[in-house]
Design a protein around this motif. Structure first.
Motif, PDB file in Angstrom:
ATOM      1  N   ILE A 294       0.849  -1.189   0.000  1.00  0.00           N
ATOM      2  CA  ILE A 294       0.000   0.000   0.000  1.00  0.00           C
ATOM      3  C   ILE A 294       0.889   1.245   0.000  1.00  0.00           C
ATOM      4  CG2 ILE A 294      -1.752   1.270   1.287  1.00  0.00           C
ATOM      5  CD1 ILE A 294      -2.754  -1.371   2.365  1.00  0.00           C
ATOM      6  N   VAL A 295       0.637   2.145  -0.923  1.00  0.00           N
ATOM      7  CA  VAL A 295       1.428   3.371  -1.046  1.00  0.00           C
ATOM      8  C   VAL A 295       0.505   4.578  -0.999  1.00  0.00           C
ATOM      9  CG1 VAL A 295       3.226   2.234  -2.393  1.00  0.00           C
ATOM     10  CG2 VAL A 295       1.320   3.339  -3.578  1.00  0.00           C
ATOM     11  N   GLY A 296       1.110   5.739  -0.774  1.00  0.00           N
ATOM     12  CA  GLY A 296       0.381   6.995  -0.814  1.00  0.00           C
ATOM     13  C   GLY A 296       0.826   7.828  -2.003  1.00  0.00           C
ATOM     14  N   ILE A 297      -0.005   8.771  -2.385  1.00  0.00           N
ATOM     15  CA  ILE A 297       0.327   9.697  -3.478  1.00  0.00           C
ATOM     16  C   ILE A 297       0.339  11.113  -2.916  1.00  0.00           C
ATOM     17  CG2 ILE A 297      -0.423  10.672  -5.679  1.00  0.00           C
ATOM     18  CD1 ILE A 297      -1.616   7.967  -6.376  1.00  0.00           C
ATOM     19  N   TRP A 298       1.423  11.819  -3.206  1.00  0.00           N
ATOM     20  CA  TRP A 298       1.637  13.180  -2.703  1.00  0.00           C
ATOM     21  C   TRP A 298       1.370  14.151  -3.847  1.00  0.00           C
ATOM     22  CZ3 TRP A 298       3.562  15.291   1.973  1.00  0.00           C
ATOM     23  CH2 TRP A 298       4.131  16.553   1.909  1.00  0.00           C
ATOM     24  N   ILE A 299       0.347  15.005  -3.698  1.00  0.00           N
ATOM     25  CA  ILE A 299      -0.011  15.950  -4.748  1.00  0.00           C
ATOM     26  C   ILE A 299       0.328  17.362  -4.281  1.00  0.00           C
ATOM     27  CG2 ILE A 299      -1.850  16.904  -6.170  1.00  0.00           C
ATOM     28  CD1 ILE A 299      -1.205  14.016  -6.814  1.00  0.00           C
ATOM     29  N   ARG A 300       1.284  17.957  -4.965  1.00  0.00           N
ATOM     30  CA  ARG A 300       1.630  19.362  -4.694  1.00  0.00           C
ATOM     31  C   ARG A 300       2.049  19.976  -6.029  1.00  0.00           C
ATOM     32  NH1 ARG A 300       6.440  22.049  -1.624  1.00  0.00           N
ATOM     33  NH2 ARG A 300       5.529  24.027  -1.008  1.00  0.00           N
ATOM     34  N   VAL A 301       1.221  20.838  -6.570  1.00  0.00           N
ATOM     35  CA  VAL A 301       1.423  21.367  -7.916  1.00  0.00           C
ATOM     36  C   VAL A 301       1.719  22.859  -7.838  1.00  0.00           C
ATOM     37  CG1 VAL A 301       0.434  21.608 -10.209  1.00  0.00           C
ATOM     38  CG2 VAL A 301      -0.186  19.647  -8.802  1.00  0.00           C
ATOM     39  N   SER A 302       2.776  23.286  -8.527  1.00  0.00           N
ATOM     40  CA  SER A 302       3.148  24.698  -8.537  1.00  0.00           C
ATOM     41  C   SER A 302       2.345  25.460  -9.579  1.00  0.00           C
ATOM     42  CB  SER A 302       4.645  24.840  -8.843  1.00  0.00           C
ATOM     43  OG  SER A 302       4.898  24.470 -10.197  1.00  0.00           O
ATOM     44  N   THR A 303       2.419  26.778  -9.490  1.00  0.00           N
ATOM     45  CA  THR A 303       1.768  27.634 -10.490  1.00  0.00           C
ATOM     46  C   THR A 303       2.349  27.369 -11.872  1.00  0.00           C
ATOM     47  OG1 THR A 303       1.467  29.330  -8.798  1.00  0.00           O
ATOM     48  CG2 THR A 303       1.212  30.010 -11.098  1.00  0.00           C
ATOM     49  N   GLU A 304       3.669  27.130 -11.918  1.00  0.00           N
ATOM     50  CA  GLU A 304       4.343  26.838 -13.195  1.00  0.00           C
ATOM     51  C   GLU A 304       3.812  25.542 -13.794  1.00  0.00           C
ATOM     52  OE1 GLU A 304       8.847  25.753 -14.815  1.00  0.00           O
ATOM     53  OE2 GLU A 304       8.526  26.449 -12.746  1.00  0.00           O
ATOM     54  N   ASP A 305       3.622  24.523 -12.941  1.00  0.00           N
ATOM     55  CA  ASP A 305       3.084  23.254 -13.432  1.00  0.00           C
ATOM     56  C   ASP A 305       1.704  23.447 -14.047  1.00  0.00           C
ATOM     57  OD1 ASP A 305       5.294  21.796 -12.605  1.00  0.00           O
ATOM     58  OD2 ASP A 305       4.464  21.410 -10.615  1.00  0.00           O
ATOM     59  N   GLN A 306       0.855  24.197 -13.359  1.00  0.00           N
ATOM     60  CA  GLN A 306      -0.508  24.388 -13.848  1.00  0.00           C
ATOM     61  C   GLN A 306      -0.533  25.211 -15.129  1.00  0.00           C
ATOM     62  OE1 GLN A 306      -3.678  24.913 -10.909  1.00  0.00           O
ATOM     63  NE2 GLN A 306      -2.128  24.900  -9.293  1.00  0.00           N
ATOM     64  N   ALA A 307       0.431  26.140 -15.276  1.00  0.00           N
ATOM     65  CA  ALA A 307       0.524  26.927 -16.511  1.00  0.00           C
ATOM     66  C   ALA A 307       0.872  26.040 -17.695  1.00  0.00           C
ATOM     67  CB  ALA A 307       1.571  28.029 -16.349  1.00  0.00           C
ATOM     68  N   GLN A 308       1.575  24.951 -17.412  1.00  0.00           N
ATOM     69  CA  GLN A 308       1.949  24.003 -18.465  1.00  0.00           C
ATOM     70  C   GLN A 308       0.895  22.919 -18.659  1.00  0.00           C
ATOM     71  OE1 GLN A 308       5.788  22.531 -17.294  1.00  0.00           O
ATOM     72  NE2 GLN A 308       6.837  24.464 -17.727  1.00  0.00           N
ATOM     73  N   GLY A 309      -0.248  23.089 -18.025  1.00  0.00           N
ATOM     74  CA  GLY A 309      -1.344  22.145 -18.203  1.00  0.00           C
ATOM     75  C   GLY A 309      -1.279  20.934 -17.300  1.00  0.00           C
ATOM     76  N   GLU A 310      -0.401  20.949 -16.288  1.00  0.00           N
ATOM     77  CA  GLU A 310      -0.273  19.814 -15.383  1.00  0.00           C
ATOM     78  C   GLU A 310      -1.070  20.111 -14.115  1.00  0.00           C
ATOM     79  OE1 GLU A 310       3.726  18.599 -14.723  1.00  0.00           O
ATOM     80  OE2 GLU A 310       4.284  18.738 -16.827  1.00  0.00           O
ATOM     81  N   SER A 311      -2.320  19.726 -14.122  1.00  0.00           N
ATOM     82  CA  SER A 311      -3.213  19.967 -13.001  1.00  0.00           C
ATOM     83  C   SER A 311      -2.984  18.921 -11.912  1.00  0.00           C
ATOM     84  CB  SER A 311      -4.659  19.882 -13.478  1.00  0.00           C
ATOM     85  OG  SER A 311      -4.934  18.565 -13.947  1.00  0.00           O
ATOM     86  N   PRO A 312      -3.542  19.134 -10.709  1.00  0.00           N
ATOM     87  CA  PRO A 312      -3.452  18.099  -9.672  1.00  0.00           C
ATOM     88  C   PRO A 312      -4.020  16.763 -10.149  1.00  0.00           C
ATOM     89  CG  PRO A 312      -4.187  20.164  -8.702  1.00  0.00           C
ATOM     90  CD  PRO A 312      -4.160  20.381 -10.192  1.00  0.00           C
ATOM     91  N   GLU A 313      -5.095  16.820 -10.939  1.00  0.00           N
ATOM     92  CA  GLU A 313      -5.691  15.584 -11.467  1.00  0.00           C
ATOM     93  C   GLU A 313      -4.721  14.858 -12.395  1.00  0.00           C
ATOM     94  OE1 GLU A 313      -8.553  18.277  -9.900  1.00  0.00           O
ATOM     95  OE2 GLU A 313      -7.131  18.589 -11.565  1.00  0.00           O
ATOM     96  N   HIS A 314      -3.964  15.640 -13.174  1.00  0.00           N
ATOM     97  CA  HIS A 314      -2.968  15.078 -14.088  1.00  0.00           C
ATOM     98  C   HIS A 314      -1.914  14.305 -13.303  1.00  0.00           C
ATOM     99  CE1 HIS A 314      -0.126  15.160 -17.581  1.00  0.00           C
ATOM    100  NE2 HIS A 314       0.773  15.164 -16.597  1.00  0.00           N
ATOM    101  N   HIS A 315      -1.394  14.914 -12.235  1.00  0.00           N
ATOM    102  CA  HIS A 315      -0.363  14.258 -11.431  1.00  0.00           C
ATOM    103  C   HIS A 315      -0.923  13.037 -10.706  1.00  0.00           C
ATOM    104  CE1 HIS A 315       3.047  17.085 -11.782  1.00  0.00           C
ATOM    105  NE2 HIS A 315       2.103  17.986 -12.003  1.00  0.00           N
ATOM    106  N   LEU A 316      -2.179  13.126 -10.287  1.00  0.00           N
ATOM    107  CA  LEU A 316      -2.802  11.996  -9.603  1.00  0.00           C
ATOM    108  C   LEU A 316      -2.939  10.794 -10.534  1.00  0.00           C
ATOM    109  CD1 LEU A 316      -4.205  10.810  -7.124  1.00  0.00           C
ATOM    110  CD2 LEU A 316      -6.341  11.852  -7.916  1.00  0.00           C
ATOM    111  N   GLU A 317      -3.401  11.034 -11.753  1.00  0.00           N
ATOM    112  CA  GLU A 317      -3.562   9.938 -12.716  1.00  0.00           C
ATOM    113  C   GLU A 317      -2.217   9.306 -13.065  1.00  0.00           C
ATOM    114  OE1 GLU A 317      -6.212   8.390 -13.972  1.00  0.00           O
ATOM    115  OE2 GLU A 317      -7.384   9.566 -12.572  1.00  0.00           O
ATOM    116  N   ARG A 318      -1.206  10.143 -13.238  1.00  0.00           N
ATOM    117  CA  ARG A 318       0.131   9.636 -13.578  1.00  0.00           C
ATOM    118  C   ARG A 318       0.672   8.752 -12.457  1.00  0.00           C
ATOM    119  NH1 ARG A 318       5.270  13.597 -15.092  1.00  0.00           N
ATOM    120  NH2 ARG A 318       6.825  11.953 -15.433  1.00  0.00           N
TER     121      ARG A 318
END
Length: 504
Positions: free
Chosen positions: A12-36
């Motif tokens: 069992i593992v956990g997923i750490w979601i922390r997205v910067s403003t720069e990431d979101q400007a590049q289209g990498e939303s929290p949902e994007h990181h979660l799915e990946r």
């Protein structure tokens, strides 16, 4: 022979979601990181137990945040065995915090997975990260320790406390070590009782029966009696700056004596005579010499060997054979080493097969990367078409019904692409980590096979600890389980895929 590659399945593992403003400007939303991250976990056969959402958190430090505290408690309790995150900069924003996180995870046997840097500490190549982090942390600790250590001899020579409580029977009074009015008589009694009975446990028992206790209120033990008897403070010679901490492969760290020319001896008021102290210590040394009649045997694969019946196997003194305590199954030590070498040679197959295996992994990465570029191009075209449809609708050249149907269709496809891209990226992450780990382990293991006879016993033990999970000995066969090496069956399967592809 098993390879142990499925040992983490079901973890069992956990997923750490922390997205910067720069990431979101590049289209990498929290949902994007979660799915990946979810796709990476699925590729490793792990179960996602929880998500730590810090997507709206900014600032240099996150360790005090509630989600970070929850994550650390889950690691400590074993509720999660690993943490997946997008990149190191999203886990911690400064070097000190990263060092602390890495040491914390290593201490509790949990893994860190950074998708961007292709670091997975559950793999051999990823464990290099822990090695580097440990080296950095050790360097920092040594810098601090050196500054502290430099002041210790000076304080000791001045007769000041160099740290820690006074020895039992003494107390620090105005910066000087003086006999404690209540403890000093008990300290003297310890020597007198030991000289009479010559048994540390007997001395402890007699003291406890008379109602005496240590400074903390605990009962005296034989180890406490041994330490107090050996301490020369009682005869008026208080030692300072005479020990140091050193790393220990079993206990993590241990105390060791410094060279005698670095010791600082302070003269204090004695509570026993020098002759009484010397007599007691002579008895201690004689008893120690009788117990330590010789070194214990050391054997390869100790702690790794189990019997097919489930019992552990040990080497009894003088036998040079691993034996099961349950069914008496046996295996000579030398024979086991020979079998291990043969299995290693057989396991690491031909250069042609190895190249095909690794090349196939490379091709999969290229294919998935091409899929992502194709999807990105399709999404860009869909955005152009959505803009055109919207203009036609605003210019009243398209009906409301046609606009709704076409616009909804394009937007739905764009949403599908937004879901597919991080999933494919998760697959690429898993392939990259697997490729690095497989290549490192196979290359290193094949090299060590050729140099096995030239390695020292300690080097062999280190290698076995690193790559061998366990050795199961049956009546007619031996089964090796190795850490994180691709199985022969998987290699054969991928080789067949390559062969079939070349025929098409």
């Amino acid at each position: 022979m098993r390879d142990g590659s499925d040992k983490d399945v079901g973890h069992i593992v956990g997923i750490w979601i922390r997205v910067s403003t720069e990431d979101q400007a590049q289209g990498e939303s929290p949902e994007h990181h979660l799915e990946r991250a979810k796709m990476y976990a699925a590729a490793r056969g792990w179960i996602v137990g929880t998500v730590y959402d810090l997507s709206g958190v900014s600032g240099k430090s996150v360790v005090e945040h509630g989600e970070a505290q929850r994550m650390m408690e889950d690691v400590k309790s074993g509720r999660i065995r690993g943490l997946i995150f997008s990149k190191l900069a999203r886990l911690a924003r400064n070097t000190r915090e990263l060092l602390d996180f890495a040491e914390y995870f290593d201490r509790y046997g949990a893994d860190l997975v950074s998708l961007y840097e292709a670091i997975d500490t559950s793999t051999p190549s990823g464990r290099l990260f822990y090695t580097m982090i440990a080296a950095m942390a050790q360097w920092e600790r040594e810098e601090i320790a050196d500054r502290v250590a430099a002041s210790v001899p000076i304080r000791a020579k001045l007769g000041k406390n160099t740290g820690g409580p006074a020895s039992f029977g003494y107390d620090w009074i105005d910066g000087k070590l003086e006999p404690h009015p209540e403890e000093a008589p008990v300290r003297k009694l310890i020597y007198e009782l030991y000289l009479e009975h010559r048994r540390k446990k007997t001395v402890a028992q007699l003291l406890n029966e008379q109602g005496f206790r240590t400074r903390t209120g605990a009962k005296f033990s034989d180890t406490t009696i041994d330490r107090l008897l050996r301490d020369p403070t009682a005869k008026g010679e208080h030692r300072a700056n005479y020990t140091t901490q050193r790393p220990h492969k079993t206990n993590g760290k241990t105390w060791a004596y410094k060279p005698r020319d670095e010791w600082v001896i302070q003269k204090v008021e004695p509570v026993v005579s020098a002759s009484l102290w010397a007599e007691c210590n002579a008895i201690l040394e004689a008893q120690s010499a009788r117990r330590n009649v010789g070194p214990k045997g050391k054997y390869l694969f100790a702690g790794k060997t189990i019997c097919a019946c489930g019992g552990k196997m040990y080497v009894k003194t003088g036998t040079h054979k691993f034996a099961c305590g349950k069914c008496r199954n046996k295996m000579p030590v030398d024979d086991l080493e020979a079998v291990f070498r043969d299995e290693m040679k057989r396991f690491f197959w031909s250069e042609e097969d190895l190249s095909a295996f690794l090349a196939n992994a490379d091709q999969e990465i290229v294919d998935h990367s091409n899929q992502i570029e194709t999807l990105k191009a399709e999404k860009a075209q869909l955005k152009v078409e959505c803009d055109r449809i919207y203009r036609d609708y605003m210019d009243e050249t398209m009906s409301r019904e046609a606009f709704g149907e076409l616009y909804t269709e394009k937007k739905s496809r764009m949403k599908e692409i937004d879901t597919a891209i991080p999933q494919i990226m998760g697959k690429i992450d898993a392939l990259k980590v697997s490729r690095l780990s497989s290549e490192e382990v196979i290359s290193g293991a094949r090299d060590l096979y050729g140099r096995w006879d030239d390695l020292t016993f300690e080097d062999k033990v280190s290698i076995i600890e690193a790559i061998v999970e366990k050795i199961e000995i049956g009546e007619r066969d031996i089964e090796l389980s190795l850490h994180y090496v691709p199985s022969r069956e998987l290699a054969d399967e991928r080789q067949q895929e390559v062969t079939d592809s070349s025929r098409q």
